[in-house]
Design a protein around this motif. Structure first.
Motif, PDB file in Angstrom:
ATOM      1  N   ARG A 122       0.826  -1.198   0.000  1.00 48.82           N
ATOM      2  CA  ARG A 122       0.000   0.000   0.000  1.00 48.82           C
ATOM      3  C   ARG A 122       0.866   1.255   0.000  1.00 48.82           C
ATOM      4  NH1 ARG A 122      -4.549   0.475   4.403  1.00 48.82           N
ATOM      5  NH2 ARG A 122      -3.044  -0.945   5.242  1.00 48.82           N
ATOM      6  N   GLN A 123       1.917   1.262   0.812  1.00 50.07           N
ATOM      7  CA  GLN A 123       2.770   2.434   0.876  1.00 50.07           C
ATOM      8  C   GLN A 123       3.673   2.537  -0.355  1.00 50.07           C
ATOM      9  OE1 GLN A 123       4.065   0.845   4.337  1.00 50.07           O
ATOM     10  NE2 GLN A 123       2.455   1.738   5.601  1.00 50.07           N
ATOM     11  N   THR A 124       4.003   1.434  -0.945  1.00 55.24           N
ATOM     12  CA  THR A 124       4.890   1.450  -2.111  1.00 55.24           C
ATOM     13  C   THR A 124       4.162   0.964  -3.361  1.00 55.24           C
ATOM     14  OG1 THR A 124       5.665  -0.754  -1.594  1.00 55.24           O
ATOM     15  CG2 THR A 124       6.950   1.085  -0.685  1.00 55.24           C
ATOM     16  N   PHE A 125       2.872   1.162  -3.409  1.00 51.54           N
ATOM     17  CA  PHE A 125       2.067   0.648  -4.522  1.00 51.54           C
ATOM     18  C   PHE A 125       2.530   1.205  -5.860  1.00 51.54           C
ATOM     19  CE2 PHE A 125      -1.690   0.752  -7.319  1.00 51.54           C
ATOM     20  CZ  PHE A 125      -1.936  -0.610  -7.363  1.00 51.54           C
ATOM     21  N   ARG A 126       2.789   2.496  -5.912  1.00 56.29           N
ATOM     22  CA  ARG A 126       3.212   3.123  -7.172  1.00 56.29           C
ATOM     23  C   ARG A 126       4.534   2.514  -7.665  1.00 56.29           C
ATOM     24  NH1 ARG A 126       3.094   9.513  -8.218  1.00 56.29           N
ATOM     25  NH2 ARG A 126       3.256   9.359 -10.452  1.00 56.29           N
TER      26      ARG A 126
ATOM     27  N   VAL B 169       3.942  -1.028  -9.003  1.00 57.43           N
ATOM     28  CA  VAL B 169       3.342  -1.000 -10.339  1.00 57.43           C
ATOM     29  C   VAL B 169       4.405  -0.664 -11.385  1.00 57.43           C
ATOM     30  CG1 VAL B 169       1.696   0.214 -11.823  1.00 57.43           C
ATOM     31  CG2 VAL B 169       1.007  -0.522  -9.544  1.00 57.43           C
ATOM     32  N   GLN B 170       5.296   0.285 -11.081  1.00 58.57           N
ATOM     33  CA  GLN B 170       6.370   0.648 -12.017  1.00 58.57           C
ATOM     34  C   GLN B 170       7.291  -0.540 -12.277  1.00 58.57           C
ATOM     35  OE1 GLN B 170       8.181   3.972 -10.058  1.00 58.57           O
ATOM     36  NE2 GLN B 170       6.920   5.487 -11.134  1.00 58.57           N
ATOM     37  N   GLN B 171       7.642  -1.246 -11.218  1.00 58.24           N
ATOM     38  CA  GLN B 171       8.525  -2.401 -11.377  1.00 58.24           C
ATOM     39  C   GLN B 171       7.834  -3.519 -12.167  1.00 58.24           C
ATOM     40  OE1 GLN B 171       9.664  -3.333  -7.372  1.00 58.24           O
ATOM     41  NE2 GLN B 171      11.279  -1.774  -7.317  1.00 58.24           N
TER      42      GLN B 171
ATOM     43  N   ALA C  69       7.875  -2.478 -15.726  1.00 57.87           N
ATOM     44  CA  ALA C  69       9.217  -2.653 -16.298  1.00 57.87           C
ATOM     45  C   ALA C  69       9.458  -4.110 -16.671  1.00 57.87           C
ATOM     46  CB  ALA C  69      10.272  -2.168 -15.309  1.00 57.87           C
ATOM     47  N   TRP C  70       9.053  -5.052 -15.807  1.00 54.69           N
ATOM     48  CA  TRP C  70       9.236  -6.468 -16.114  1.00 54.69           C
ATOM     49  C   TRP C  70       8.391  -6.901 -17.301  1.00 54.69           C
ATOM     50  CZ3 TRP C  70      13.124  -9.361 -15.132  1.00 54.69           C
ATOM     51  CH2 TRP C  70      13.917  -9.112 -14.013  1.00 54.69           C
ATOM     52  N   VAL C  71       7.182  -6.357 -17.405  1.00 56.59           N
ATOM     53  CA  VAL C  71       6.329  -6.677 -18.558  1.00 56.59           C
ATOM     54  C   VAL C  71       6.995  -6.193 -19.841  1.00 56.59           C
ATOM     55  CG1 VAL C  71       4.139  -6.092 -19.686  1.00 56.59           C
ATOM     56  CG2 VAL C  71       4.164  -6.805 -17.294  1.00 56.59           C
ATOM     57  N   LEU C  72       7.555  -4.961 -19.815  1.00 58.58           N
ATOM     58  CA  LEU C  72       8.228  -4.423 -21.000  1.00 58.58           C
ATOM     59  C   LEU C  72       9.477  -5.228 -21.352  1.00 58.58           C
ATOM     60  CD1 LEU C  72       7.813  -0.597 -20.395  1.00 58.58           C
ATOM     61  CD2 LEU C  72       6.575  -2.043 -22.028  1.00 58.58           C
ATOM     62  N   ILE C  73      10.226  -5.647 -20.341  1.00 55.89           N
ATOM     63  CA  ILE C  73      11.410  -6.492 -20.598  1.00 55.89           C
ATOM     64  C   ILE C  73      10.982  -7.805 -21.243  1.00 55.89           C
ATOM     65  CG2 ILE C  73      13.193  -7.891 -19.464  1.00 55.89           C
ATOM     66  CD1 ILE C  73      13.462  -5.552 -17.423  1.00 55.89           C
ATOM     67  N   PHE C  74       9.934  -8.408 -20.720  1.00 59.95           N
ATOM     68  CA  PHE C  74       9.421  -9.666 -21.266  1.00 59.95           C
ATOM     69  C   PHE C  74       8.983  -9.483 -22.713  1.00 59.95           C
ATOM     70  CE2 PHE C  74       5.905 -12.737 -21.828  1.00 59.95           C
ATOM     71  CZ  PHE C  74       6.620 -13.899 -21.652  1.00 59.95           C
ATOM     72  N   LEU C  75       8.250  -8.404 -23.010  1.00 60.00           N
ATOM     73  CA  LEU C  75       7.821  -8.138 -24.386  1.00 60.00           C
ATOM     74  C   LEU C  75       9.021  -7.869 -25.302  1.00 60.00           C
ATOM     75  CD1 LEU C  75       4.654  -5.934 -23.778  1.00 60.00           C
ATOM     76  CD2 LEU C  75       4.741  -8.322 -24.517  1.00 60.00           C
ATOM     77  N   GLY C  76      10.042  -7.173 -24.774  1.00 57.76           N
ATOM     78  CA  GLY C  76      11.253  -6.922 -25.558  1.00 57.76           C
ATOM     79  C   GLY C  76      11.979  -8.204 -25.921  1.00 57.76           C
ATOM     80  N   VAL C  77      12.053  -9.135 -24.979  1.00 56.73           N
ATOM     81  CA  VAL C  77      12.701 -10.424 -25.250  1.00 56.73           C
ATOM     82  C   VAL C  77      11.920 -11.190 -26.309  1.00 56.73           C
ATOM     83  CG1 VAL C  77      13.226 -12.684 -24.248  1.00 56.73           C
ATOM     84  CG2 VAL C  77      13.854 -10.604 -23.022  1.00 56.73           C
ATOM     85  N   ILE C  78      10.594 -11.180 -26.202  1.00 57.37           N
ATOM     86  CA  ILE C  78       9.769 -11.856 -27.209  1.00 57.37           C
ATOM     87  C   ILE C  78       9.991 -11.236 -28.587  1.00 57.37           C
ATOM     88  CG2 ILE C  78       7.382 -12.218 -27.975  1.00 57.37           C
ATOM     89  CD1 ILE C  78       6.643 -12.587 -25.020  1.00 57.37           C
TER      90      ILE C  78
END
Length: 193
Positions: A28-32, A35-37, A40-49
């Protein structure tokens, strides 16, 4: 459901609720930031694909290969990252990678390349001598049935097999003299017939 499965199901539901509650209270305190992290992992995964899907295009752009322009009578060989020019020729029907070496007098096959094109290197007589950067080596003379680069096919080619440890075959002047012109320009070696 029978009586044994019901308590297990209730336990798993309570455990899942506890894990979700812990996760929500923890982030809750570090929600933002979470979400950013995750993004970032989703974008890295899409980049690898994307990289895997476009690997052939990426490889051909990063490591250009030779191009044969038979209608224009020339072969263009791009400079490699190590500063040498590498050409792949078909020797007796087998692809062999050569370094273009204008300082070498002969077309020289390494032992491995000679074996791959069907030459019995153990039966050869190594009567010749050649000077290399590592000193003198013994060589054996052979005739290759055919050397082909794209549409250019040459038959009954003289070559040497080295008895020493040669990592790559050499495309020397005995073969290169078949071309009218050898030009180096803008990071390319151009062989013209």
């Amino acid at each position: 459901m029978d009586q044994i499965e019901t308590p297990h199901l209730i336990y798993l539901i309570l455990l899942a609720i506890a894990v979700v509650a812990w996760f929500v209270s923890d982030v809750r305190q570090t929600f933002r930031k979470t979400v950013q992290q995750a993004l970032a992992w989703v974008l890295i995964f899409l980049g690898v694909i994307a990289a895997v899907g476009m690997w052939e295009d990426i490889r051909s752009a990063a490591i250009p290969t030779q191009t044969v322009f038979a209608d224009q009578g020339r072969i263009e060989i791009p400079v490699s990252v190590d500063g040498h020019y590498y050409l792949t020729a078909e020797v007796n029907g087998v692809d062999v990678r050569f370094v273009v070496d204008t300082g070498a007098s002969n077309l020289v096959l390494s032992k491995n390349a000679a074996q791959s094109v069907g030459i019995d290197v153990a039966a050869l007589k190594y009567f010749g001598k050649a000077m290399t950067a590592n000193g003198e080596v013994r060589t054996a003379s052979v005739k290759l049935d055919e050397v082909a680069v794209g549409a250019y096919r040459d038959r009954n080619i003289s070559a040497r097999i080295t008895q020493g440890d040669l990592d790559i075959s050499l495309l020397g002047m005995s073969y290169l003299q078949r071309y009218e012109q050898i030009t180096i320009t803008r990071g390319k070696l151009i062989l013209t017939r």
